[in-house]
Design an enzyme around this catalytic site. Sequence first.
Site, PDB file in Angstrom:
ATOM      1  CG  HIS A   1      30.775 -33.328 -25.400  1.00  0.00           C
ATOM      2  ND1 HIS A   1      31.437 -32.117 -25.354  1.00  0.00           N
ATOM      3  CD2 HIS A   1      31.701 -34.252 -25.757  1.00  0.00           C
ATOM      4  CE1 HIS A   1      32.718 -32.304 -25.666  1.00  0.00           C
ATOM      5  NE2 HIS A   1      32.906 -33.594 -25.911  1.00  0.00           N
TER       6      HIS A   1
ATOM      7  CG  ASP B   1      28.809 -31.038 -27.867  1.00  0.00           C
ATOM      8  OD1 ASP B   1      29.344 -30.780 -26.774  1.00  0.00           O
ATOM      9  OD2 ASP B   1      29.340 -31.763 -28.722  1.00  0.00           O
TER      10      ASP B   1
ATOM     11  CD  GLU C   1      36.560 -34.377 -26.565  1.00  0.00           C
ATOM     12  OE1 GLU C   1      37.688 -34.009 -26.933  1.00  0.00           O
ATOM     13  OE2 GLU C   1      35.521 -33.742 -26.836  1.00  0.00           O
TER      14      GLU C   1
HETATM   15  C1  ACM Z   1      35.544 -35.479 -31.017  1.00  0.00           C
HETATM   16  O1  ACM Z   1      36.206 -34.812 -31.812  1.00  0.00           O
HETATM   17  N1  ACM Z   1      35.438 -35.089 -29.756  1.00  0.00           N
HETATM   18  C2  ACM Z   1      34.885 -36.706 -31.407  1.00  0.00           C
END
Ligand code: ACM
Length: 636
Positions: free
Chosen positions: A264, A193, A343
């Site tokens: 991420h 991440d 995201e």
């Molecule tokens: C997430 O909670 N961004 C998958």
Amino acid sequence: MNKVFSTFIGLLISTSVLAQSDPNLGIIPVPVSITKSSGSFTLDKTAILVNQSIDGAKSADLLNAFIVSNAGFALREAKVAQPSQKSIVLTSVGADKLSAEGYNIIVTPNQIKLVGKGAGLFYAVQSFMQMMPAKGTAAISIPAVTINDYPRFSYRGTMLDVSRHYFPISFIKKYIDQLAYYKINTFHWHLTDDQGWRLEIKKYPKLTAVASSRNGTIIGHYPGNGNYLTEVKGFYTQDEAKEIVRYASERFITVVPEIELPGHASAAIAAYPELSCFPDRDTFINDKTPWSGSRKGKQVQQTWGVFDDIFVPSENTFTFLNNVLDEVIAIFPSKYIHIGGDEAPKTYWKESPFCQALMKQKGLKDEHELQSYFIQTIEKHVNSKGRSIIGWDEILEGGLAPNATVMSWRGEDGGIAAAQQNHEVIMTPGSMGLYIDHKQSNSPDEPVTIGGYAPYQKIYAYDPIPKVLTAEQRKYIKGVQANMWSEYIKTPEKAENHAFPRLLALSEIAWSPVERKDLKNFTEERLPTHLAQLDKKGWNLWVPTPIGQSEKPLSGGDFTIDLKVPIKGGKIYYSLDESRPSESAFLYTKPISVKVPQGEKRTLKTIVIAPSGKRSVTTETILDNGAPVVKAEAKK
Ligand code: ACM
């Protein structure tokens, strides 16, 4: 005895649970069917242990070790039992008729038969351990019963984020033991991440040399009210990751690795800036973010959220990711390889001349289609290695990759849409309680969490199969998962607090048929014993608040508050004078009677103290008799 299993047993000692009065025999998750008959089997040294199954040697070891710890004697192991001989028999005869992972337990006064193979037999042993009376009971008596059991879902998962904070291998093993005990069969390992890359990739050493550490971490919520100014680092070597895979597989748990893309990606980009659309651009850091060290160049993130600097969809990036995934695939034998997909802001892709030219060249109408192109390119590679991708529900945007499985986290809509398109789905909606980084009560005593509200009852209430789906579409819902993101979970102890009791509720909705759900029996009969055993083993569980106490105000003048202790051997203390209850407050022994004069209020405050001394949060109930005084004249 196998050394691994002796360790496993060590962790399970005293987890045996038996509430003979409980129709469900203390078993979590509750089995499909339990049929009691008359009589009981008395376990003593004269019984022999017979393994007649093809693959049950380890399960037999596990059971015998448990009996040693629990009863103080080992059973003699034999190949066959004479009809008259008291025996516990593990067998796979008849297992072919059982569903996948299913098992039977048949207890008669002279014999206990555990029927299953592979995971099924292992689960028979887990259930049987939960049925056995706890150590110290004079005679170990097991009621005659027939149990038929198999899972509702083939995927029963939990995700642990080790990027925001690193968790040691020893904790991961301990956690896996507990997952197995509750028949959770998938450990989703969120390895990369923005805040850290945690897996050794031999071809790209900077992923561990650079991307696995950050200089600091914000204090409190975004943008942060300070910075811990301490390096946070750690990664798993490939040998360690393989050891986790092996350890988990012995417990019938599949490890699903997650390599986040295209978003991420800050940590990977800090190591290899050419993976960014703008390699020379400094990592964006909000002026308000308290930062540790340099703000120049590409940085591993120290704050939480979603960041614009995502992977550029270049040939160089695909080569990098394919090489990374090849090493990942060599470590993890799971069918699913999780590729993230959530995201990923399109800001940099919109700005980037390279991305815009690529979109034109490929005939992609917008950046969502570019994301879909990205995911499909990765999918082709993963499929070429015989594996399947799974991704968060944003992978639906711009068109789902042909063979992808969708993990529905932003509510149920993504899962519904994917099932309607005949794609497999794992349900993990944050709004339904499946985000176990959320808080467990509304008490001000709750520690800082990311937000949200997810008490175990909310998980328990959730049915992973959306009602809007047709019978045919419902088959695509393969399972359910709880997610533990670790922004605010820095230590194994805090992770334990977030996991328990919620994973027990997850286990029941993932395994048991919906018609067997019974929150009252779960909360009042089975959970208190399981929690007492977790407490005894030293798990830092979240001690539930008293059963029967309302967080909402109650109105009236005469109150009788009937509470139950949520953990066996625990105590409830209470106050009515606004003081914070502790051991010096009133000990709850019987329903509390309170009279509140008209126009006044009282606050009932409680605390639960577990046998280990661990405390629940304080719970308050306002007892409100604030109705205005009605004057006699007004009545006329
Ligand atoms: C997430 O909670 N961004 C998958």
